[in-house]
Design a protein around this motif. Structure first.
Motif: not given
Length: 82
Positions: A38, A44-45, A64, A68
């Motif tokens: 992150t 932001r990932h 996102d 995940e």
């Protein structure tokens, strides 16, 4: 990131990216690991490619949902070999 506009937004794209790194398709040298991360600045990932000194050498933004749901894919590696 290496390409601000190119966001990986599904697991198939993530798997293709991982295979590309694994097969040398990006021309990266001294790749030692891949992980999810992150950005501390904006949250932001991204998927990060690290060298043998644990330095970021390449990164791609991910959605996102991919962040995940793609953690296991990144930690265990892609299922396909080509």
């Amino acid at each position: 990131m290496n390409n601000e506009l190119s966001v990986i937004d599904n697991l198939e794209e993530l798997e293709a990216f991982l295979l590309s790194v694994e097969n040398g398709g990006l021309g990266l040298q001294s790749v030692e690991g891949i992980g999810m991360a992150t950005n501390n600045t904006d949250g932001r990932h991204f998927v990060a490619v690290f060298n043998n000194q644990q330095q970021l050498i390449y990164g791609r933004w991910v959605s996102d949902a991919v962040f995940e749901n793609g953690k296991e894919l990144v930690s265990k590696g892609p299922r396909r070999t080509h």
